[in-house]
Design an enzyme around this catalytic site. Structure first.
Site, PDB file in Angstrom:
ATOM      1  N   TYR A   1      -8.762   6.395   4.304  1.00 52.88           N
ATOM      2  CA  TYR A   1      -9.759   5.414   3.893  1.00 52.88           C
ATOM      3  C   TYR A   1     -10.934   6.106   3.224  1.00 52.88           C
ATOM      4  CZ  TYR A   1     -13.391   1.846   4.073  1.00 52.88           C
ATOM      5  OH  TYR A   1     -14.376   0.961   3.734  1.00 52.88           O
TER       6      TYR A   1
ATOM      7  N   GLU B   1      15.782   3.409   0.363  1.00 51.40           N
ATOM      8  CA  GLU B   1      16.698   3.617   1.485  1.00 51.40           C
ATOM      9  C   GLU B   1      16.819   2.412   2.412  1.00 51.40           C
ATOM     10  OE1 GLU B   1      15.944   7.305   3.555  1.00 51.40           O
ATOM     11  OE2 GLU B   1      15.690   8.407   1.682  1.00 51.40           O
TER      12      GLU B   1
ATOM     13  N   GLY C   1     -12.595   6.582  -6.539  1.00 54.72           N
ATOM     14  CA  GLY C   1     -12.539   7.013  -7.930  1.00 54.72           C
ATOM     15  C   GLY C   1     -13.200   8.357  -8.175  1.00 54.72           C
TER      16      GLY C   1
ATOM     17  N   TYR D   1      -0.285   6.530  -4.057  1.00 53.58           N
ATOM     18  CA  TYR D   1       0.682   7.432  -3.429  1.00 53.58           C
ATOM     19  C   TYR D   1       1.836   7.762  -4.376  1.00 53.58           C
ATOM     20  CZ  TYR D   1      -1.835   6.548   0.915  1.00 53.58           C
ATOM     21  OH  TYR D   1      -2.805   6.455   1.881  1.00 53.58           O
TER      22      TYR D   1
ATOM     23  N   GLU E   1      -1.644   8.001   9.560  1.00 54.46           N
ATOM     24  CA  GLU E   1      -1.903   6.656  10.079  1.00 54.46           C
ATOM     25  C   GLU E   1      -2.869   5.903   9.177  1.00 54.46           C
ATOM     26  OE1 GLU E   1      -1.832   3.362  12.702  1.00 54.46           O
ATOM     27  OE2 GLU E   1      -0.461   5.041  12.479  1.00 54.46           O
TER      28      GLU E   1
ATOM     29  N   GLY F   1     -12.107  11.239  -6.446  1.00 53.83           N
ATOM     30  CA  GLY F   1     -11.207  12.289  -5.966  1.00 53.83           C
ATOM     31  C   GLY F   1     -11.231  12.490  -4.459  1.00 53.83           C
ATOM     32  N   ILE F   2     -11.965  11.658  -3.736  1.00 53.36           N
ATOM     33  CA  ILE F   2     -12.081  11.833  -2.289  1.00 53.36           C
ATOM     34  C   ILE F   2     -10.763  11.498  -1.595  1.00 53.36           C
ATOM     35  CG2 ILE F   2     -13.279  11.016  -0.220  1.00 53.36           C
ATOM     36  CD1 ILE F   2     -15.801  10.705  -2.005  1.00 53.36           C
ATOM     37  N   GLY F   3     -10.125  10.414  -1.980  1.00 55.34           N
ATOM     38  CA  GLY F   3      -8.835  10.059  -1.389  1.00 55.34           C
ATOM     39  C   GLY F   3      -7.802  11.145  -1.622  1.00 55.34           C
TER      40      GLY F   3
END
Length: 173
Positions: free
Chosen positions: A94, A151, A101, A139, A91, A103-105
């Site tokens: 953040y 699709e 920048g 992503y 969902e 590497g946390i995401g």
């Protein structure tokens, strides 16, 4: 930068709520946030939780300008694909701007993927705004497919009066 990704606790809900609002401000939809930390506590930490969440935590030496050590979160839940089987839906992902920048995401996203795989999920799904090219690129770099382009899927929602109207049309027992 040192950080750890761990399962959220009920005590983290105030920080998660804070970051939900920060995300809403970022996407210019702060007026849409209606959830409170009490609702997060109720819905995420009950016998049958509606969601799960992991948080990114830094040590005191790296805390934010405002003094926060929880600097990111990923909130997710399980769904089911009639074509593929078990799925996990992301969902929100953040990370506070001053911590991006590092590497946390990637750490949060990878942790959700790992949890999903342990629960035998075969896909991880999410949606995002078409204008958010930074997130789309993030992503895509991790291997995500944009199903809108490949699709032609559309994301549909019933809420407010349309949800009420639909529910009122349900067959009576």
């Amino acid at each position: 930068m040192n950080f750890k990704v761990r399962a959220a606790t009920k005590e983290d809900c105030r920080d998660i709520s804070r970051m939900i609002m920060e995300l809403a401000v970022y996407v210019k939809m702060a007026d849409q946030v209606k959830i409170s930390h009490e609702e997060l506590e109720r819905d995420g930490f009950c016998p049958n939780p509606f969601f799960e969440c992991v948080v990114a935590e830094v040590s005191e030496e790296y805390k934010s300008k405002e003094g926060f050590t929880l600097v990111g979160y990923a909130l997710y839940f399980y769904t089911y694909s009639t074509w593929k089987g078990r799925s996990v839906y992301l969902e929100d992902l953040y990370v506070m701007p001053e911590f991006r920048g590092n590497g946390i995401g990637k750490g949060l996203l990878s942790k959700v993927a790992e949890i999903g795989k342990k629960k035998q999920c075969v896909q991880l799904q999410l949606s995002l705004f078409d204008w958010n090219t930074q997130a789309r690129n993030f992503y895509a770099a991790k291997g995500a497919q944009d199903l809108t382009e490949s699709e032609g899927w559309h994301f549909i929602r019933f809420d407010n009066q349309s949800l009420d109207n639909l529910a009122n049309e349900a067959p009576k027992d």
